[in-house]
Write a protein that holds these residues in place. Structure first.
Motif, PDB file in Angstrom:
ATOM      1  N   PRO A 190      -0.513 -34.326 -45.813  1.00 15.32           N
ATOM      2  CA  PRO A 190      -1.288 -33.598 -46.817  1.00 15.32           C
ATOM      3  C   PRO A 190      -0.927 -32.119 -46.768  1.00 15.32           C
ATOM      4  O   PRO A 190      -0.392 -31.644 -45.771  1.00 15.32           O
ATOM      5  CB  PRO A 190      -2.739 -33.820 -46.376  1.00 15.32           C
ATOM      6  CG  PRO A 190      -2.679 -34.176 -44.928  1.00 15.32           C
ATOM      7  CD  PRO A 190      -1.336 -34.805 -44.687  1.00 15.32           C
ATOM      8  N   ASP A 191      -1.213 -31.405 -47.864  1.00 16.67           N
ATOM      9  CA  ASP A 191      -1.032 -29.944 -47.842  1.00 16.67           C
ATOM     10  C   ASP A 191      -2.141 -29.302 -47.033  1.00 16.67           C
ATOM     11  O   ASP A 191      -1.929 -28.327 -46.321  1.00 16.67           O
ATOM     12  CB  ASP A 191      -1.062 -29.385 -49.268  1.00 16.67           C
ATOM     13  CG  ASP A 191       0.067 -29.933 -50.110  1.00 16.67           C
ATOM     14  OD1 ASP A 191       1.236 -29.815 -49.674  1.00 16.67           O
ATOM     15  OD2 ASP A 191      -0.204 -30.517 -51.179  1.00 16.67           O
ATOM     16  N   VAL A 192      -3.338 -29.859 -47.193  1.00 15.94           N
ATOM     17  CA  VAL A 192      -4.516 -29.292 -46.530  1.00 15.94           C
ATOM     18  C   VAL A 192      -5.278 -30.419 -45.839  1.00 15.94           C
ATOM     19  O   VAL A 192      -5.479 -31.488 -46.417  1.00 15.94           O
ATOM     20  CB  VAL A 192      -5.454 -28.609 -47.556  1.00 15.94           C
ATOM     21  CG1 VAL A 192      -6.633 -27.938 -46.843  1.00 15.94           C
ATOM     22  CG2 VAL A 192      -4.690 -27.599 -48.404  1.00 15.94           C
ATOM     23  N   HIS A 193      -5.676 -30.161 -44.596  1.00 14.31           N
ATOM     24  CA  HIS A 193      -6.434 -31.150 -43.825  1.00 14.31           C
ATOM     25  C   HIS A 193      -7.769 -30.523 -43.434  1.00 14.31           C
ATOM     26  O   HIS A 193      -7.796 -29.492 -42.764  1.00 14.31           O
ATOM     27  CB  HIS A 193      -5.624 -31.553 -42.587  1.00 14.31           C
ATOM     28  CG  HIS A 193      -6.336 -32.520 -41.698  1.00 14.31           C
ATOM     29  ND1 HIS A 193      -6.072 -33.873 -41.703  1.00 14.31           N
ATOM     30  CD2 HIS A 193      -7.323 -32.331 -40.790  1.00 14.31           C
ATOM     31  CE1 HIS A 193      -6.877 -34.474 -40.826  1.00 14.31           C
ATOM     32  NE2 HIS A 193      -7.636 -33.562 -40.262  1.00 14.31           N
ATOM     33  N   VAL A 194      -8.870 -31.132 -43.873  1.00 19.74           N
ATOM     34  CA  VAL A 194     -10.199 -30.556 -43.654  1.00 19.74           C
ATOM     35  C   VAL A 194     -11.014 -31.481 -42.757  1.00 19.74           C
ATOM     36  O   VAL A 194     -11.052 -32.698 -42.989  1.00 19.74           O
ATOM     37  CB  VAL A 194     -10.954 -30.365 -44.993  1.00 19.74           C
ATOM     38  CG1 VAL A 194     -12.165 -29.453 -44.789  1.00 19.74           C
ATOM     39  CG2 VAL A 194     -10.047 -29.826 -46.074  1.00 19.74           C
ATOM     40  N   MET A 195     -11.673 -30.914 -41.746  1.00 24.66           N
ATOM     41  CA  MET A 195     -12.457 -31.755 -40.838  1.00 24.66           C
ATOM     42  C   MET A 195     -13.571 -30.994 -40.134  1.00 24.66           C
ATOM     43  O   MET A 195     -13.512 -29.772 -40.009  1.00 24.66           O
ATOM     44  CB  MET A 195     -11.535 -32.390 -39.792  1.00 24.66           C
ATOM     45  CG  MET A 195     -10.900 -31.391 -38.847  1.00 24.66           C
ATOM     46  SD  MET A 195      -9.565 -32.125 -37.872  1.00 24.66           S
ATOM     47  CE  MET A 195     -10.449 -33.417 -37.002  1.00 24.66           C
ATOM     48  N   PRO A 196     -14.604 -31.725 -39.683  1.00 26.43           N
ATOM     49  CA  PRO A 196     -15.658 -31.081 -38.904  1.00 26.43           C
ATOM     50  C   PRO A 196     -15.165 -30.753 -37.499  1.00 26.43           C
ATOM     51  O   PRO A 196     -14.260 -31.418 -36.983  1.00 26.43           O
ATOM     52  CB  PRO A 196     -16.763 -32.132 -38.836  1.00 26.43           C
ATOM     53  CG  PRO A 196     -16.129 -33.431 -39.139  1.00 26.43           C
ATOM     54  CD  PRO A 196     -14.848 -33.168 -39.874  1.00 26.43           C
ATOM     55  N   VAL A 197     -15.760 -29.739 -36.900  1.00 27.32           N
ATOM     56  CA  VAL A 197     -15.409 -29.350 -35.526  1.00 27.32           C
ATOM     57  C   VAL A 197     -16.683 -29.245 -34.687  1.00 27.32           C
ATOM     58  O   VAL A 197     -17.637 -28.562 -35.068  1.00 27.32           O
ATOM     59  CB  VAL A 197     -14.669 -28.000 -35.497  1.00 27.32           C
ATOM     60  CG1 VAL A 197     -14.458 -27.518 -34.061  1.00 27.32           C
ATOM     61  CG2 VAL A 197     -13.327 -28.116 -36.214  1.00 27.32           C
ATOM     62  N   GLY A 198     -16.693 -29.972 -33.574  1.00 29.17           N
ATOM     63  CA  GLY A 198     -17.819 -29.899 -32.652  1.00 29.17           C
ATOM     64  C   GLY A 198     -17.320 -29.459 -31.293  1.00 29.17           C
ATOM     65  O   GLY A 198     -17.226 -28.270 -30.989  1.00 29.17           O
ATOM     66  N   ASN A 199     -16.909 -30.454 -30.488  1.00 32.13           N
ATOM     67  CA  ASN A 199     -16.327 -30.144 -29.188  1.00 32.13           C
ATOM     68  C   ASN A 199     -14.843 -29.810 -29.336  1.00 32.13           C
ATOM     69  O   ASN A 199     -14.180 -29.478 -28.376  1.00 32.13           O
ATOM     70  CB  ASN A 199     -16.535 -31.331 -28.245  1.00 32.13           C
ATOM     71  CG  ASN A 199     -16.685 -30.912 -26.802  1.00 32.13           C
ATOM     72  OD1 ASN A 199     -17.084 -29.790 -26.511  1.00 32.13           O
ATOM     73  ND2 ASN A 199     -16.340 -31.807 -25.893  1.00 32.13           N
ATOM     74  N   ALA A 200     -14.337 -29.972 -30.554  1.00 32.68           N
ATOM     75  CA  ALA A 200     -12.989 -29.557 -30.964  1.00 32.68           C
ATOM     76  C   ALA A 200     -11.864 -30.456 -30.472  1.00 32.68           C
ATOM     77  O   ALA A 200     -10.686 -30.109 -30.585  1.00 32.68           O
ATOM     78  CB  ALA A 200     -12.718 -28.096 -30.591  1.00 32.68           C
ATOM     79  N   GLY A 201     -12.204 -31.625 -29.950  1.00 26.03           N
ATOM     80  CA  GLY A 201     -11.175 -32.574 -29.518  1.00 26.03           C
ATOM     81  C   GLY A 201     -10.409 -33.163 -30.698  1.00 26.03           C
ATOM     82  O   GLY A 201      -9.189 -33.324 -30.643  1.00 26.03           O
ATOM     83  N   ASN A 202     -11.114 -33.457 -31.764  1.00 32.57           N
ATOM     84  CA  ASN A 202     -10.464 -34.163 -32.869  1.00 32.57           C
ATOM     85  C   ASN A 202      -9.472 -33.289 -33.624  1.00 32.57           C
ATOM     86  O   ASN A 202      -8.396 -33.746 -33.987  1.00 32.57           O
ATOM     87  CB  ASN A 202     -11.523 -34.731 -33.821  1.00 32.57           C
ATOM     88  CG  ASN A 202     -11.080 -36.028 -34.478  1.00 32.57           C
ATOM     89  OD1 ASN A 202     -10.241 -36.746 -33.935  1.00 32.57           O
ATOM     90  ND2 ASN A 202     -11.639 -36.318 -35.639  1.00 32.57           N
ATOM     91  N   ILE A 203      -9.806 -32.038 -33.827  1.00 30.58           N
ATOM     92  CA  ILE A 203      -8.860 -31.153 -34.534  1.00 30.58           C
ATOM     93  C   ILE A 203      -7.621 -30.932 -33.660  1.00 30.58           C
ATOM     94  O   ILE A 203      -6.489 -30.880 -34.156  1.00 30.58           O
ATOM     95  CB  ILE A 203      -9.517 -29.822 -34.976  1.00 30.58           C
ATOM     96  CG1 ILE A 203      -8.589 -29.074 -35.945  1.00 30.58           C
ATOM     97  CG2 ILE A 203      -9.897 -28.945 -33.777  1.00 30.58           C
ATOM     98  CD1 ILE A 203      -9.231 -27.913 -36.669  1.00 30.58           C
ATOM     99  N   THR A 204      -7.845 -30.881 -32.358  1.00 31.68           N
ATOM    100  CA  THR A 204      -6.733 -30.777 -31.401  1.00 31.68           C
ATOM    101  C   THR A 204      -5.817 -31.994 -31.538  1.00 31.68           C
ATOM    102  O   THR A 204      -4.592 -31.875 -31.601  1.00 31.68           O
ATOM    103  CB  THR A 204      -7.294 -30.716 -29.962  1.00 31.68           C
ATOM    104  OG1 THR A 204      -8.150 -29.577 -29.852  1.00 31.68           O
ATOM    105  CG2 THR A 204      -6.186 -30.623 -28.939  1.00 31.68           C
ATOM    106  N   ALA A 205      -6.448 -33.160 -31.606  1.00 38.95           N
ATOM    107  CA  ALA A 205      -5.691 -34.409 -31.683  1.00 38.95           C
ATOM    108  C   ALA A 205      -4.938 -34.537 -33.007  1.00 38.95           C
ATOM    109  O   ALA A 205      -3.760 -34.914 -33.033  1.00 38.95           O
ATOM    110  CB  ALA A 205      -6.640 -35.592 -31.512  1.00 38.95           C
TER     111      ALA A 205
END
Ligand code: AN7
Length: 361
Positions: A190-205
């Protein structure tokens, strides 16, 4: 191991879970016992409504359709498989709810015991039910997620128990599969990837996953990463720990994210951002996606609130391909949905009364 296709028709693709589907990218060997509930393979849903609203092509990666109803299953299949390989008999985690649900389920599948520590009164009822029904030892604290995680780290250091929060690197390894699926489904990044951030593991992954596909020349561009915290729990945005995080999106009610630095890195390296959306914005987004067919949980809706915020700011270009991750299922916490709706009317058990009530007559 099960086969890829139906043994009867040779047709339908039987999804085998993220470790088998992406085995060559996962840190497993021939002898690793794979503990799976066939997680992953979740739908990427094109949203006509959000596409029209934003002038982009918007797709929703609905990770609420994982076996325990959230993206946590992607990391938990890896963490529990590796714990089992190492001979662990017990695992432990702190959780705002979804991690504990996944840990409980995968530990049960593996024949291991799970201990979960959660903030009292601040996890959705469905998540608590999951941990209990799978036989986890559930402990509540008069405190928040960050304090629960501190306790769990200490226990993992001193006791014979494996920590399965996302500070466990195998969790992140498994969660990279989300990015690969998005690319495999879209046929591009995708050009842009949007996601929630909590403990920030998922955006890291996700960022690691995209970068690996890029390094392997499977994709020729990387997405701009846009992470969203809840305004009352936005330490990364503020640049300082939040001692008393507060938000209706309890899943991301976290004041000191473990993967803080990697989330910042993902945003910076991709030319993106970590920003905050308010509870009213999250609530409005929650209603909006539900009214268009997808029941995602409150924290997940932060990505939709984020998408609308990006549009508002002029940060989206017309025609861009955008993926919003919906990290968990709305059924985890039906109280929100119900509290927001009128109570259904009661009628006599007659078709005529139903027809009148439905406005068909
Ligand atoms: C639905 O379950 O932290 O930024 O303990 O449940 O990787 O932490 C949950 C987090 C987003 C944030 N959406 O992901 C837990 C927990 C949902 C979540 C997040 C969570 P991270």
């Amino acid at each position: 191991m099960s086969s890829l296709t139906s043994p009867v028709t040779g047709q339908a693709h039987m999804w085998r879970g993220i470790i088998e589907e992406y085995r060559d990218r996962m840190p497993v060997s021939e002898t690793t016992p794979i503990v799976t509930l066939r997680e992953g393979g979740t739908p990427l849903i094109h949203s006509e409504y959000l596409s029209e609203l934003t002038g982009c092509e918007v797709h929703l990666k609905f990770d609420g359709s994982n076996p325990t109803g959230s993206f946590k299953d992607r990391g938990m299949t890896m963490a529990i498989s590796k714990a089992k390989e190492a001979g662990a008999e017990a695992v432990i985690c702190a959780s705002t709810g979804n991690t504990s649900a996944a840990a409980a389920a995968y530990a049960a599948k593996a024949g291991m015991t799970a201990g979960v520590i959660v903030p009292k009164g601040k996890i959705a009822l469905g998540k608590l039910a999951q941990a209990l029904v799978h036989g986890a030892k559930v402990i509540q604290i008069d405190g928040n997620f960050d304090q629960a995680l501190t306790i769990c780290r200490e226990l993992a250091d001193t006791e014979p128990v494996e920590l399965v929060n996302s500070v466990n690197p195998y969790r992140i390894d498994g969660q990279r599969s989300g990015a690969w699926e998005v690319v495999d489904q879209l046929g591009r990044a995708p050009d842009v990837h949007v996601m929630p951030v909590g403990n920030a593991g998922n955006i890291t992954a996700y960022w690691r996953g995209y970068r690996e596909y890029h390094a392997d020349k499977i994709i020729d561009q990387l997405p701009v990463m846009r992470g969203y915290q809840a305004a009352g729990a936005a330490p990364i945005v503020l640049g300082a720990k939040v001692d008393k995080p507060e938000t209706i999106a309890t899943a991301i009610r976290i004041g000191n994210p473990a993967s803080w630095q990697w989330a910042v890195e993902a945003a910076e390296e991709s030319g993106g951002s970590i920003r905050a959306v308010t509870d009213p914005q999250i609530m409005a987004a929650f209603r909006l996606v539900a009214r268009h067919g997808v029941f995602a949980e409150m924290a997940s809706s932060a990505s939709i609130a984020g998408l609308l915020e990006l549009k508002e700011r002029g940060d989206l270009e017309p025609g861009q391909t955008v993926v919003c991750v919906l990290t968990g299922h709305g059924l985890k916490d039906p109280e929100w949905a119900i509290s927001d709706s009128d109570e259904p009317v009661t009628i006599p058990p007659e078709a005529e009364a139903a027809a009148i009530e439905l406005g068909l007559r």
